[in-house]
Write an enzyme that holds these catalytic residues in place. Sequence first.
Site, PDB file in Angstrom:
ATOM      1  N   SER A  56       0.854  -1.181   0.000  1.00 44.92           N
ATOM      2  CA  SER A  56       0.000   0.000   0.000  1.00 44.92           C
ATOM      3  C   SER A  56       0.888   1.228   0.000  1.00 44.92           C
ATOM      4  O   SER A  56       1.382   1.656   1.046  1.00 44.92           O
ATOM      5  CB  SER A  56      -0.924   0.017   1.224  1.00 44.92           C
ATOM      6  OG  SER A  56      -1.654   1.233   1.272  1.00 44.92           O
ATOM      7  N   HIS A 126       5.753  -0.414 -15.359  1.00 46.57           N
ATOM      8  CA  HIS A 126       6.921  -0.533 -14.488  1.00 46.57           C
ATOM      9  C   HIS A 126       8.163   0.104 -15.098  1.00 46.57           C
ATOM     10  O   HIS A 126       9.282  -0.217 -14.703  1.00 46.57           O
ATOM     11  CB  HIS A 126       7.221  -2.005 -14.192  1.00 46.57           C
ATOM     12  CG  HIS A 126       6.203  -2.695 -13.346  1.00 46.57           C
ATOM     13  ND1 HIS A 126       4.946  -2.999 -13.811  1.00 46.57           N
ATOM     14  CD2 HIS A 126       6.252  -3.145 -12.068  1.00 46.57           C
ATOM     15  CE1 HIS A 126       4.256  -3.608 -12.854  1.00 46.57           C
ATOM     16  NE2 HIS A 126       5.028  -3.710 -11.786  1.00 46.57           N
TER      17      HIS A 126
END
Length: 334
Positions: A56, A126
Amino acid sequence: MRVAENLNRALHGLLESDPRVHVLGEDIADPYGGAFKITKGLSTRFPDRVLPTPLSEGAIVGAAAGLALGGEAAIAEIMFGDFAALAFDQLVNFAAKSVSMYGRPVPLPMIVRCPMGGRRGYGPTHSQSLQKHFVGVPGLDLYETSPFHDAGALLPDVLARAVPAVLFEDKVLYAQRMFEDGAVDDLFAFDLVGDGPGVARVYVDDPEVFDCVLIAPGGMAERALGAMRRLLLEQEIVCALLVPARLHPFDVEAPLPTLERAGVVCVAEEGTAGGTWGAEVAHRIHERLWAGLRRPVRLIHSADSVVPTAGHLEERVLVQESTIFEAVVEAVRD
């Protein structure tokens, strides 16, 4: 010493010298030691201050900012910097605003480390370079690692400023060697100008003799140096390269003596066009040096595209050595 090793040593030294410092992030504990091994060995030596977190990014940055606001200091790792977007609210609406919105300056020593960039075949989500999305946020400083700037000096300097900071780290740069003792190779030398981490200035023989000044963040340094070598050998164009450790606010004063001698300036970055760090640098230079420039500052950036996974397609999208070479030739010969 490789850049990854330099960062790792810097973190070890920082945790050893400053008991306030905590490190947070996904999979940063041993034996894994982080996705790129930058936190290797830290949890073994400092188990109470190296804190593995859930997946998170908002929670990681929020907890880090809370620690810093509460009198500690924090370094948060975002496993892939692309996902700093998930922490945008904590960075912009909590950390950056907390230093000033309470009616007095409030120290908030926090660094958010963001591995960025392509050339690894990691694909669209990414491989991005998102620096431009954080430029101009009041109370938020932006830095980028480079082979010219020792992280052992950079990280303590950033924390001492007590302003929330994002540190971008080009993933390909991790495996490259640090430049030391003012030498890059048999052709290029460098020095550091300005206060604090400063701006690296790379030159051939004389730092005051050149046809063009290139400005690039640390992740572009290898490609810029390759282009500079080709420009000299193939076109007899001499370039000087400026690599700032702090991207924003950009310190135009430190390299000003060099820029004042530049009729042609090019800024290279891996991000896409539109509202970029390079455009901000160009604006700052135009304000000070417009009358002395032969032409507006030339911006060099990647194509307007997601970053493909396939190597041959990724190469077409991202800035290459050849991209810089061709842009400088055009700017100088125009």
